[in-house]
Design a protein around this motif. Sequence first.
Motif, short mmCIF file in Angstrom:
data_model
loop_
_atom_site.label_atom_id
_atom_site.label_comp_id
_atom_site.label_asym_id
_atom_site.label_seq_id
_atom_site.Cartn_x
_atom_site.Cartn_y
_atom_site.Cartn_z
N LEU A 94 -23.32 61.39 35.63
CA LEU A 94 -22.75 62.21 34.75
C LEU A 94 -21.19 62.06 34.97
N LYS A 95 -20.77 62.17 33.62
CA LYS A 95 -19.27 62.22 34.07
C LYS A 95 -18.91 63.50 33.88
N LYS A 96 -17.70 63.89 34.76
CA LYS A 96 -17.40 65.29 34.79
C LYS A 96 -16.32 65.43 33.70
N ILE A 97 -16.30 66.59 33.26
CA ILE A 97 -15.13 66.85 32.33
C ILE A 97 -13.93 66.94 33.28
N VAL A 98 -12.69 66.58 32.78
CA VAL A 98 -11.40 66.71 33.62
C VAL A 98 -10.95 68.18 33.75
N THR A 99 -11.21 69.02 34.72
CA THR A 99 -10.38 70.12 35.01
C THR A 99 -9.48 70.02 35.95
N PRO A 100 -8.17 70.30 35.48
CA PRO A 100 -7.03 70.13 36.42
C PRO A 100 -7.27 70.85 37.60
N LYS A 101 -6.65 70.67 38.65
CA LYS A 101 -6.68 71.45 39.96
C LYS A 101 -5.80 72.48 39.81
N LYS A 102 -5.79 73.50 40.36
CA LYS A 102 -4.75 74.74 40.24
C LYS A 102 -3.67 74.26 41.31
#
Lengths: 102, 306
Positions: A94-102
């Motif tokens: 499963l590809k992961k949605i790109v959620t930028p790190k804080k």
Amino acid sequence: MSYKVTIADTGEEFHCRELQHLLAGMQQLGKKGIPVGCRSGGCGVCKVRITSGEYQVKKMSRDHVSEQEEENGIALACRVSPRSDIQLQVLGHLKKIVTPKK
Amino acid sequence: MAFTGIMRPGHVQLRVLDIDEALTHYCDNMGLIETDRDDQGRVYLKCWDEIDKFSVVLEPSDRAGMDHMAFKVATEQDLSRFESRVKDFGVETSRVPAGELNGCGERISFIAPGGHRFDLYAQKEQIGNSIPTTNPSPWPEGIKGMKAIRFDHCLLYGNDHDETVRFFTEALDLDLAEQVVDGDVQIAAFLSCGYKAHDIAFIRHEEPGKLHHASFLLGSWEQVLRAADIISMKDIPLDVGPTRHGLTRGMTIYYYDPSGNRNEVFAEDSYRYPDSPVLTWEADNVGQAIFYHSRVLVDSFMGVVS
């Protein structure tokens, strides 16, 4: 007719009927191991390498399985119906949605 | 006239692996109506309440996904005006001659920064919505399955997200209606060309040009539950739902067509006006933003695209 399917990566085993695709066989008793996506041959997340066994395969998106791969036993598990016991390795994820790190 | 410029989503052309299976899905199960076929094997469909000749084109292919989505603009002058503005933004355009799609006028075609093809057109043959324009009845008889009312929007995954949103708001005049942000990084943008909660949405992603879903409007939450019954009765691969979104407030269910393109049917979402404030969901709350009841993100919903 029902056949045994073995996921080499995890050792998980499940039974799959001739008229089912491999993911349906895996899911019906809550087994896991192959990522489940669209179940219609389009998204590619359930890509596997079938290392032994006979099977029939329905049309799959060429974005995810090339003709050469198909000839070499690579398939989308949602399009594969067993005709004998099957051993396979999981290739898809499963590809992961790109959620930028804080 | 309050509507100028880009009026509405006009159609989506989807690639399908098997045209007969696709027609069973879209016509018998979802209630779309076949209106034409062409010599490329493409089949044209519309929902019952749409006036234009088609809103969905099914294209036989060896892969799934979206070929293009098209917006209808109000006038021919708008078409030329947006052609200039797209070029001025730095995006190349080409012209697709009238009749390349049966009944559709000349189109302006371009690849947006996120890798998706979009077309604009001003003219499409109108065949009516199956009910008279004088003393109209509330609905036509004989509509099948889920009884989809109209093609409503697409949600797309693409790279270069910030530039895509800037392109749609600055070159095409869509408004940002709702968004998900992680600090100062926008993860999702829901864009509207009129009064709807969204006409197109984009999610920040690593690959260009992917389809998350094509969405169709139903009349009520009860109709969404009835769609859920049909999904199980017809052995359609379910993704998520029925549930409510926080984003847009819509009541929704997601499932896949026989080629792996995700569909949504939904009802009772929110609306906006040009002076409505932008609605913002914070990344900490993204579970609730997407699935308001469970608040739990679903891996397949987040990661499966075609």
